[in-house]
Scaffold this motif. Structure first.
Motif, PDB file in Angstrom:
ATOM      1  N   LYS A   1       0.913  -1.105   0.057  1.00 46.21           N
ATOM      2  CA  LYS A   1      -0.085   0.084   0.049  1.00 46.21           C
ATOM      3  C   LYS A   1       0.852   1.181   0.101  1.00 46.21           C
ATOM      4  CE  LYS A   1      -3.554  -2.670   2.625  1.00 46.21           C
ATOM      5  NZ  LYS A   1      -4.389  -2.243   4.034  1.00 46.21           N
ATOM      6  N   ASN A   2       0.908   2.193  -1.140  1.00 47.82           N
ATOM      7  CA  ASN A   2       1.439   3.357  -1.128  1.00 47.82           C
ATOM      8  C   ASN A   2       3.034   2.940  -1.221  1.00 47.82           C
ATOM      9  OD1 ASN A   2      -0.818   5.007  -0.976  1.00 47.82           O
ATOM     10  ND2 ASN A   2      -0.629   4.722   1.296  1.00 47.82           N
ATOM     11  N   LYS A   3       3.256   1.780  -1.793  1.00 50.15           N
ATOM     12  CA  LYS A   3       4.814   1.342  -2.210  1.00 50.15           C
ATOM     13  C   LYS A   3       5.212   0.825  -0.775  1.00 50.15           C
ATOM     14  CE  LYS A   3       5.597   4.027  -6.311  1.00 50.15           C
ATOM     15  NZ  LYS A   3       6.469   4.965  -6.802  1.00 50.15           N
TER      16      LYS A   3
END
Length: 373
Positions: A216-218
């Motif tokens: 999530k979000n890298k």
């Protein structure tokens, strides 16, 4: 049990025909293996065939020497290991056998058959009572392992990312557990991710044994409901972003391994051999092996797995360390080094608890007499 157990040790120097194989047989005879009545008995030789890509596993020649000796003594040997909990080339019996053969293990090279201990899918198991168990009342052990009349462990003695080192007790306790048994031993702790330290490299997801890691979000995120707590992601992270919030998890893992070893060995003839070479800081379950921490030392054998592992650990701690190893990397990250090889290599391990608990439950003794030749 005697106050001290005898551990027999020899180095890798050879000046005679037959080489290391002949010397290994001689070691086993000196350690008293002929005291066991092998005649007509099925004899399990527990070994690790090595994950595909790893080159530090024991060569088939060691297994051949032990199998030949068992046959000379009248026994019926077979090599065995159980399937893994995580993805890889040993997660079922077919892939496991393919991997073993790729690494040179076959009836033609070792002189005996190979039987995967917990069957095709890792579910062929027996629930074995744990005598004096504090963490486990029963152990889930591969059926073929327990069907054997005699049990021999042939272990690659090396480092390990979670348990500090891996020797006889690791090879037996974790290695003989079915997939359910491995889950049972790993269930004490589940890792979490330091989001600030995570670089989003996705190496942890490639190692995950349960598809529990998403991004999530890298940033990596571990689903605690799916995670089995195997800890492979911790070893895969190069940025120390993954950690175990349960400070007792590795300690409980060590104790459970000792109890599983007790289940495998209790009540039948057993003999144990450790080969101290290619002492990588990582388990042979990885698809790679890092540079060894110390030189190749030799081979040791005993009827007592606790004394054997203690003696081999002491020999490794006394050895000269190599440069440019994981310990060097840890020092570069600010870790204050000690005289404890396993702690300096894997700071999160509580390696001595395997031996302390093994002694406590009657698996063996940490006191030993080292007989060298």
């Amino acid at each position: 049990m005697e106050k001290e157990s005898k551990v027999f040790f020899t180095d890798f120097r050879v000046t005679q025909d037959g080489g290391i194989e002949a010397k290994l047989k001689k070691l086993c005879r000196k350690a008293g293996i002929e005291q066991i009545d092998f005649y007509g008995k099925f004899t399990a030789i527990k070994i690790h065939f090595g994950e595909d890509g790893n080159l530090s596993f024991l060569r088939p020649d060691y297994a051949r020497a032990v199998a030949e000796l068992v046959r000379e003594l009248g026994g019926k040997p077979f090599l065995t290991d159980c399937n893994t909990l995580y993805p890889g080339y040993r997660k079922n019996a077919l892939d496991h056998l393919d991997c073993a053969q790729k690494h040179g293990f076959s009836p033609a090279t070792t002189g005996c058959q190979i039987i995967i201990g917990d069957g095709l899918k890792g579910t062929d198991e027996i629930d074995v009572p744990v005598v004096n168990g504090e963490y486990c009342t029963k152990a889930h052990i591969g059926r073929a392992v327990m069907d054997a009349d005699i049990f021999i462990s042939l272990s690659h003695f090396k480092g390990h990312e979670a348990t500090g080192f891996g020797g006889a007790i690791k090879n037996i306790g974790m290695g003989c557990g079915s997939r359910a048994g491995k889950m049972d031993q790993h269930s004490s702790g589940k890792p979490e991710v330091n989001q600030d330290a995570c670089k989003g490299c996705r190496l942890c997801a490639k190692e995950c044994g349960s598809d529990a890691i998403t991004y999530k979000n890298k940033k990596a995120f571990i689903n605690q409901e799916i995670c089995k707590g195997c800890g492979r992601c911790i070893g895969a992270c190069n940025f120390d972003a993954i950690y175990n919030p349960n400070g007792s998890a590795n300690q409980e893992l060590d104790c459970k391994m000792a109890e599983y070893t007790q289940a495998v060995c209790y009540g039948r003839p057993c003999f144990h051999i450790n080969i101290i070479r290619d002492v990588s800081p990582w388990c042979d379950c990885h698809a790679f092996n890092d540079a060894p921490l110390i030189p190749n030392l030799g081979m040791a054998a005993s009827f007592d797995p606790v004394a054997l592992d203690q003696a081999c650990s002491d020999l490794c701690n006394q050895a000269t360390r190599f440069d440019n190893t994981q310990i060097t990397d840890n020092a570069g990250r600010g870790l204050k080094l000690t005289k404890d090889l396993w702690n300096d290599s894997s700071p999160e391990s509580v390696w001595n608890m395997t031996l302390v608990h093994g002694e406590k439950i009657g698996l063996g003794t940490r006191k030993y007499i080292l007989e060298k030749f």
